[in-house]
Scaffold this active site. Structure first.
Site, PDB file in Angstrom:
ATOM      1  N   GLY A 161      40.891  64.008 -65.669  1.00 47.47           N
ATOM      2  CA  GLY A 161      39.585  63.945 -66.314  1.00 47.47           C
ATOM      3  C   GLY A 161      38.859  65.270 -66.164  1.00 47.47           C
ATOM      4  N   ILE A 187      38.510  57.491 -74.974  1.00 42.98           N
ATOM      5  CA  ILE A 187      38.312  58.282 -76.192  1.00 42.98           C
ATOM      6  C   ILE A 187      37.319  57.592 -77.134  1.00 42.98           C
ATOM      7  N   CYS A 263      35.088  73.661 -77.842  1.00 42.35           N
ATOM      8  CA  CYS A 263      34.497  72.519 -78.576  1.00 42.35           C
ATOM      9  C   CYS A 263      33.510  71.806 -77.665  1.00 42.35           C
ATOM     10  N   LEU A 264      33.864  71.709 -76.384  1.00 41.78           N
ATOM     11  CA  LEU A 264      32.968  71.029 -75.444  1.00 41.78           C
ATOM     12  C   LEU A 264      31.650  71.782 -75.323  1.00 41.78           C
ATOM     13  N   ARG A 268      28.376  69.795 -75.637  1.00 39.83           N
ATOM     14  CA  ARG A 268      27.463  69.729 -74.485  1.00 39.83           C
ATOM     15  C   ARG A 268      26.075  70.228 -74.874  1.00 39.83           C
ATOM     16  N   GLU A 388      31.827  64.725 -70.994  1.00 35.18           N
ATOM     17  CA  GLU A 388      31.599  66.139 -71.354  1.00 35.18           C
ATOM     18  C   GLU A 388      31.407  66.996 -70.109  1.00 35.18           C
ATOM     19  N   ASP A 392      28.420  66.980 -61.360  1.00 32.72           N
ATOM     20  CA  ASP A 392      28.862  67.914 -60.310  1.00 32.72           C
ATOM     21  C   ASP A 392      29.733  69.036 -60.860  1.00 32.72           C
ATOM     22  N   PHE A 408      36.841  75.751 -58.043  1.00 26.95           N
ATOM     23  CA  PHE A 408      37.859  74.817 -58.539  1.00 26.95           C
ATOM     24  C   PHE A 408      39.259  75.182 -58.061  1.00 26.95           C
TER      25      PHE A 408
HETATM   26  P1  TGC Z   1      39.316  78.014 -66.476  1.00 38.54           P
HETATM   27  O1  TGC Z   1      40.456  78.815 -65.920  1.00 38.54           O
HETATM   28  O2  TGC Z   1      37.965  78.197 -65.892  1.00 38.54           O
HETATM   29  O3  TGC Z   1      39.210  78.304 -68.048  1.00 38.54           O
HETATM   30  C1  TGC Z   1      40.332  78.291 -68.918  1.00 38.54           C
HETATM   31  C2  TGC Z   1      39.972  79.144 -70.135  1.00 38.54           C
HETATM   32  O4  TGC Z   1      38.905  78.504 -70.857  1.00 38.54           O
HETATM   33  C3  TGC Z   1      37.753  79.387 -70.927  1.00 38.54           C
HETATM   34  N1  TGC Z   1      36.562  78.536 -70.781  1.00 38.54           N
HETATM   35  C4  TGC Z   1      35.760  78.217 -71.803  1.00 38.54           C
HETATM   36  N2  TGC Z   1      35.765  78.584 -73.084  1.00 38.54           N
HETATM   37  C5  TGC Z   1      34.811  78.062 -73.883  1.00 38.54           C
HETATM   38  N3  TGC Z   1      33.872  77.198 -73.459  1.00 38.54           N
HETATM   39  C6  TGC Z   1      33.855  76.791 -72.160  1.00 38.54           C
HETATM   40  N4  TGC Z   1      32.925  75.897 -71.760  1.00 38.54           N
HETATM   41  C7  TGC Z   1      34.814  77.316 -71.272  1.00 38.54           C
HETATM   42  N5  TGC Z   1      35.078  77.132 -69.962  1.00 38.54           N
HETATM   43  C8  TGC Z   1      36.144  77.883 -69.664  1.00 38.54           C
HETATM   44  C9  TGC Z   1      37.946  80.354 -69.779  1.00 38.54           C
HETATM   45  O5  TGC Z   1      37.264  81.570 -70.030  1.00 38.54           O
HETATM   46  C10 TGC Z   1      39.450  80.528 -69.793  1.00 38.54           C
HETATM   47  O6  TGC Z   1      39.788  81.392 -70.885  1.00 38.54           O
HETATM   48  P2  TGC Z   1      41.057  82.380 -70.809  1.00 38.54           P
HETATM   49  O7  TGC Z   1      40.947  83.242 -72.006  1.00 38.54           O
HETATM   50  O8  TGC Z   1      40.915  83.132 -69.511  1.00 38.54           O
HETATM   51  O9  TGC Z   1      42.268  81.493 -70.825  1.00 38.54           O
HETATM   52  O10 TGC Z   1      39.765  76.492 -66.481  1.00 38.54           O
HETATM   53  P3  TGC Z   1      39.930  75.454 -65.271  1.00 38.54           P
HETATM   54  O11 TGC Z   1      41.228  74.752 -65.491  1.00 38.54           O
HETATM   55  O12 TGC Z   1      39.701  76.126 -63.960  1.00 38.54           O
HETATM   56  O13 TGC Z   1      38.783  74.380 -65.569  1.00 38.54           O
HETATM   57  C11 TGC Z   1      37.455  74.676 -65.440  1.00 38.54           C
HETATM   58  C12 TGC Z   1      36.557  73.430 -65.629  1.00 38.54           C
HETATM   59  C13 TGC Z   1      36.684  72.493 -64.456  1.00 38.54           C
HETATM   60  C14 TGC Z   1      35.145  73.934 -65.702  1.00 38.54           C
HETATM   61  C15 TGC Z   1      36.919  72.700 -66.934  1.00 38.54           C
HETATM   62  O14 TGC Z   1      38.201  72.202 -66.940  1.00 38.54           O
HETATM   63  C16 TGC Z   1      35.959  71.597 -67.309  1.00 38.54           C
HETATM   64  O15 TGC Z   1      34.982  71.855 -67.993  1.00 38.54           O
HETATM   65  N6  TGC Z   1      36.223  70.301 -66.895  1.00 38.54           N
HETATM   66  C17 TGC Z   1      35.460  69.161 -67.363  1.00 38.54           C
HETATM   67  C18 TGC Z   1      36.267  68.394 -68.382  1.00 38.54           C
HETATM   68  C19 TGC Z   1      35.421  67.837 -69.483  1.00 38.54           C
HETATM   69  O16 TGC Z   1      34.303  68.236 -69.721  1.00 38.54           O
HETATM   70  N7  TGC Z   1      35.992  66.898 -70.241  1.00 38.54           N
HETATM   71  C20 TGC Z   1      35.319  66.365 -71.345  1.00 38.54           C
HETATM   72  C21 TGC Z   1      36.280  65.553 -72.214  1.00 38.54           C
HETATM   73  S1  TGC Z   1      35.648  65.251 -73.849  1.00 38.54           S
HETATM   74  C22 TGC Z   1      34.401  64.161 -73.645  1.00 38.54           C
HETATM   75  O17 TGC Z   1      33.984  63.811 -72.590  1.00 38.54           O
HETATM   76  C23 TGC Z   1      33.801  63.674 -74.888  1.00 38.54           C
HETATM   77  S2  TGC Z   1      32.572  62.522 -74.697  1.00 38.54           S
HETATM   78  C24 TGC Z   1      32.141  62.426 -76.301  1.00 38.54           C
HETATM   79  C25 TGC Z   1      30.972  61.616 -76.666  1.00 38.54           C
HETATM   80  O18 TGC Z   1      31.127  60.373 -76.802  1.00 38.54           O
HETATM   81  O19 TGC Z   1      29.899  62.201 -76.911  1.00 38.54           O
HETATM   82  P1  FAD Z   2      37.232  62.333 -62.309  1.00 42.00           P
HETATM   83  O1  FAD Z   2      37.582  63.669 -62.858  1.00 42.00           O
HETATM   84  O2  FAD Z   2      38.304  61.558 -61.638  1.00 42.00           O
HETATM   85  O3  FAD Z   2      35.994  62.504 -61.325  1.00 42.00           O
HETATM   86  C1  FAD Z   2      35.614  61.500 -60.386  1.00 42.00           C
HETATM   87  C2  FAD Z   2      34.515  62.091 -59.496  1.00 42.00           C
HETATM   88  O4  FAD Z   2      35.050  63.203 -58.765  1.00 42.00           O
HETATM   89  C3  FAD Z   2      33.329  62.628 -60.296  1.00 42.00           C
HETATM   90  O5  FAD Z   2      32.138  62.347 -59.610  1.00 42.00           O
HETATM   91  C4  FAD Z   2      33.562  64.142 -60.300  1.00 42.00           C
HETATM   92  O6  FAD Z   2      32.355  64.895 -60.412  1.00 42.00           O
HETATM   93  C5  FAD Z   2      34.219  64.334 -58.944  1.00 42.00           C
HETATM   94  N1  FAD Z   2      35.031  65.560 -58.913  1.00 42.00           N
HETATM   95  C6  FAD Z   2      36.135  65.866 -59.649  1.00 42.00           C
HETATM   96  N2  FAD Z   2      36.552  67.108 -59.360  1.00 42.00           N
HETATM   97  C7  FAD Z   2      35.702  67.622 -58.445  1.00 42.00           C
HETATM   98  C8  FAD Z   2      35.574  68.866 -57.777  1.00 42.00           C
HETATM   99  N3  FAD Z   2      36.427  69.886 -58.018  1.00 42.00           N
HETATM  100  N4  FAD Z   2      34.579  69.013 -56.868  1.00 42.00           N
HETATM  101  C9  FAD Z   2      33.681  68.021 -56.641  1.00 42.00           C
HETATM  102  N5  FAD Z   2      33.732  66.821 -57.256  1.00 42.00           N
HETATM  103  C10 FAD Z   2      34.726  66.626 -58.156  1.00 42.00           C
HETATM  104  N6  FAD Z   2      37.085  62.182 -72.972  1.00 42.00           N
HETATM  105  C11 FAD Z   2      37.677  62.682 -74.106  1.00 42.00           C
HETATM  106  O7  FAD Z   2      38.599  63.493 -74.047  1.00 42.00           O
HETATM  107  N7  FAD Z   2      37.222  62.291 -75.343  1.00 42.00           N
HETATM  108  C12 FAD Z   2      36.223  61.394 -75.510  1.00 42.00           C
HETATM  109  O8  FAD Z   2      35.844  61.079 -76.650  1.00 42.00           O
HETATM  110  C13 FAD Z   2      35.626  60.830 -74.336  1.00 42.00           C
HETATM  111  N8  FAD Z   2      34.668  59.863 -74.460  1.00 42.00           N
HETATM  112  C14 FAD Z   2      34.233  59.196 -73.322  1.00 42.00           C
HETATM  113  C15 FAD Z   2      33.427  58.056 -73.459  1.00 42.00           C
HETATM  114  C16 FAD Z   2      33.036  57.358 -72.320  1.00 42.00           C
HETATM  115  C17 FAD Z   2      32.246  56.095 -72.477  1.00 42.00           C
HETATM  116  C18 FAD Z   2      33.412  57.810 -71.035  1.00 42.00           C
HETATM  117  C19 FAD Z   2      32.988  57.089 -69.783  1.00 42.00           C
HETATM  118  C20 FAD Z   2      34.188  58.946 -70.901  1.00 42.00           C
HETATM  119  C21 FAD Z   2      34.627  59.637 -72.040  1.00 42.00           C
HETATM  120  N9  FAD Z   2      35.526  60.722 -71.936  1.00 42.00           N
HETATM  121  C22 FAD Z   2      36.100  61.269 -73.068  1.00 42.00           C
HETATM  122  C23 FAD Z   2      36.062  61.103 -70.621  1.00 42.00           C
HETATM  123  C24 FAD Z   2      35.112  61.938 -69.783  1.00 42.00           C
HETATM  124  O9  FAD Z   2      35.033  63.238 -70.237  1.00 42.00           O
HETATM  125  C25 FAD Z   2      35.617  61.861 -68.339  1.00 42.00           C
HETATM  126  O10 FAD Z   2      35.314  60.572 -67.862  1.00 42.00           O
HETATM  127  C26 FAD Z   2      34.991  62.928 -67.458  1.00 42.00           C
HETATM  128  O11 FAD Z   2      35.417  64.220 -67.832  1.00 42.00           O
HETATM  129  C27 FAD Z   2      35.326  62.702 -65.951  1.00 42.00           C
HETATM  130  O12 FAD Z   2      36.672  62.445 -65.763  1.00 42.00           O
HETATM  131  P2  FAD Z   2      37.126  61.162 -64.901  1.00 42.00           P
HETATM  132  O13 FAD Z   2      36.420  59.980 -65.439  1.00 42.00           O
HETATM  133  O14 FAD Z   2      38.608  61.159 -64.894  1.00 42.00           O
HETATM  134  O15 FAD Z   2      36.566  61.432 -63.459  1.00 42.00           O
END
Ligand code: TGC
Ligand code: FAD
Length: 409
Positions: A161, A187, A263-264, A268, A388, A392, A408
């Site tokens: 995640g 998703i 895209c995120l 965001r 997104e 934390d 990280f």
């Molecule tokens: P890291 O080594 O830091 O970065 C890899 C490459 O990506 C670049 N980069 C970015 N580019 C654009 N925008 C950003 N926000 C970027 N952050 C990093 C970075 O410069 C690097 O580029 P390059 O050229 O050097 O390769 O990557 P890492 O593996 O250490 O991860 C960093 C971390 C933890 C911050 C990242 O993985 C993260 O943001 N994790 C959170 C995951 C997340 O947000 N998931 C969301 C899933 S989608 C969703 O939740 C949809 S909900 C939709 C809804 O219903 O509204």
């Molecule tokens: P985890 O990553 O397992 O995290 C669990 C806890 O550990 C959190 O509190 C986190 O902050 C903490 N943690 C993790 N790593 C660290 C660290 N390094 N240091 C300190 N604390 C840490 N994803 C998609 O791709 N597409 C979507 O459309 C989408 N829609 C969603 C809709 C809903 C309703 C929900 C609930 C989630 C959706 N998501 C989607 C997924 C969402 O992005 C993830 O839930 C989110 O990124 C967190 O991942 P996880 O749930 O696996 O939690």
């Protein structure tokens, strides 16, 4: 009944509340003076739509945990998909402040409705617009822009995640196609989607983006049930079992995690604005209630403790409004950094959640019912705090940005 791929059908006969949506905007620092005529018009028209189409049914939709899928098409009609994507590619051709304002108005109605729109615009149309070939863009974007096609975005996996770089979903070369295997979790929109933007590792371990169309053999999108949060939004999995993805569906240039993360950043940013909408709705309801509810012979708004709550709420909302307006101007000039977006997403969602909790208290027992919006917003915001990038994770992104040290790794 609305019919969607995979046999999902949802009723459109939602119970319409007899209550009128009395929401009034709050702009303590007169920030409207910083907005253009186009921004104000976009805001007024989306607000009207929310009052007519969302507010009357949202409590019933959330109560029954049913996505009002008939709104997908209406969201297309009001221009809620990709407001800052050029009109040629199905978007609204406006700037990023207009995009933010539209997300704010939608989330004022409900975070799930904003999710329906922000996934489609920022996580499906945006990657296609930014990374696909011209032919791919023209194939999918116009129909996504109108809501004729619904899309979803698959990054998160059951075991990956916060750390998507560890993803296991993968593609293997097979002549004119790739064979896709793996699964995605949580998703938004997946059970009703016509197509999914999917991120998977190629044989070199590089993350690639691609469009997978519903109906492709081996691809299924089971719904996730049992959410206490974002109940009006539909959420599912993506399951890929030897799915043949034509090579022309794979984004040609982009490789690596920066593809999905870019895209995120866009999504965001929309959430940073959206959360203010939820906060405004809670504040507006609490303010009105505090003026009407009499205890100890006077309106509860006359007590200092209630005033403290309301004064702190409007202060935090005003600070968040200033943050997003400035971030919007940086976005419009191409100067906003992903870390600045993280700060605004984290701050504003947390602010909104705190306000929802305080507003619920001001409503007393009535605050836990669906007569008022606070508890629904509060439950929704628990998801918004997590998706997104969690609260934390965004803190650690800010920490990394200011110290230059990566927590990280
Ligand atoms: P890291 O080594 O830091 O970065 C890899 C490459 O990506 C670049 N980069 C970015 N580019 C654009 N925008 C950003 N926000 C970027 N952050 C990093 C970075 O410069 C690097 O580029 P390059 O050229 O050097 O390769 O990557 P890492 O593996 O250490 O991860 C960093 C971390 C933890 C911050 C990242 O993985 C993260 O943001 N994790 C959170 C995951 C997340 O947000 N998931 C969301 C899933 S989608 C969703 O939740 C949809 S909900 C939709 C809804 O219903 O509204
Ligand atoms: P985890 O990553 O397992 O995290 C669990 C806890 O550990 C959190 O509190 C986190 O902050 C903490 N943690 C993790 N790593 C660290 C660290 N390094 N240091 C300190 N604390 C840490 N994803 C998609 O791709 N597409 C979507 O459309 C989408 N829609 C969603 C809709 C809903 C309703 C929900 C609930 C989630 C959706 N998501 C989607 C997924 C969402 O992005 C993830 O839930 C989110 O990124 C967190 O991942 P996880 O749930 O696996 O939690």
């Amino acid at each position: 009944m609305g019919n969607f791929p995979n046999g999902v059908s949802t009723p459109v006969d939602f119970h319409r509340s007899a209550k009128t949506d009395q929401f009034q905007h709050h702009d303590y620092y007169v920030l409207d003076e910083l907005l253009s005529e186009e921004h104000l018009l976009a805001r007024a028209s989306v607000r009207d739509w929310v009052k007519q189409s969302v507010s009357p049914i949202i409590e019933d939709a959330a109560n029954r945990s049913l996505c009002p899928t008939h709104l997908f098409k209406e969201l297309g009609d009001i221009g809620a998909y990709g407001p800052s994507i050029p009109a040629k590619y199905g978007g609204g051709g406006m700037d990023d402040i207009a995009y933010g304002i539209i997300m704010q108005e939608l989330e004022r109605g409900d975070s799930g409705i904003r999710s329906m729109a922000s996934v489609q615009g920022s996580l499906v149309m945006y990657p296609i617009y930014r990374y696909a070939s011209e032919e791919q863009k023209m194939k999918w974007l116009p129909k996504l822009g109108t809501g004729e096609f619904i899309g979803c975005f698959g990054l998160t996996e059951p075991d990956h995640g916060s750390n998507p770089s560890g993803m296991l979903t993968n593609i293997k070369d097979d002549g004119d196609a790739y064979i896709l295997n793996g699964s995605k979790m949580w998703i938004t929109n997946s059970p009703v989607a016509d197509l999914a933007v999917v991120w998977a590792k190629d044989e070199e371990g590089k993350i690639r983006g691609m469009v997978v169309e519903t109906g492709t053999k081996g691809f299924s999108t089971p719904e996730i049930h049992g959410k206490w949060s974002l109940r009006a939004s539909i959420t599912g999995e993506l399951v890929f079992e030897d799915v043949r993805v034509p090579k022309e569906n794979v984004f040609p240039e982009i490789k690596g995690l920066k593809g999905p993360l870019s895209c995120l950043t866009k999504a965001r940013y929309g959430i940073a604005w959206g959360a203010i909408g939820a906060a405004l709705d809670c504040y507006d309801s609490a303010l009105r209630y505090s003026q009407e509810r009499i205890q100890f012979g006077k309106p509860i708004g006359g007590f200092q403790l209630t005033q403290k709550k309301l004064a702190e709420m409007i202060t935090e909302i005003t600070k968040a409004q200033l943050l997003t307006w400035r971030l919007g101007t940086l976005m419009n000039n191409g100067k906003a950094t992903p870390a600045q977006v993280s700060m605004a997403k984290r701050n504003n969602v947390h602010m909104a959640l705190e306000i929802a909790r305080e507003a619920r208290q001001i409503h007393g027992g009535m605050g836990i019912t669906n007569e008022y919006p606070c508890m629904r917003h509060m439950m929704n915001l628990e998801t918004v705090l997590t998706y997104e990038g969690t609260h934390d994770i965004h803190l650690l992104i800010t920490g990394m940005d200011v110290t230059g040290l990566n927590a990280f790794k």
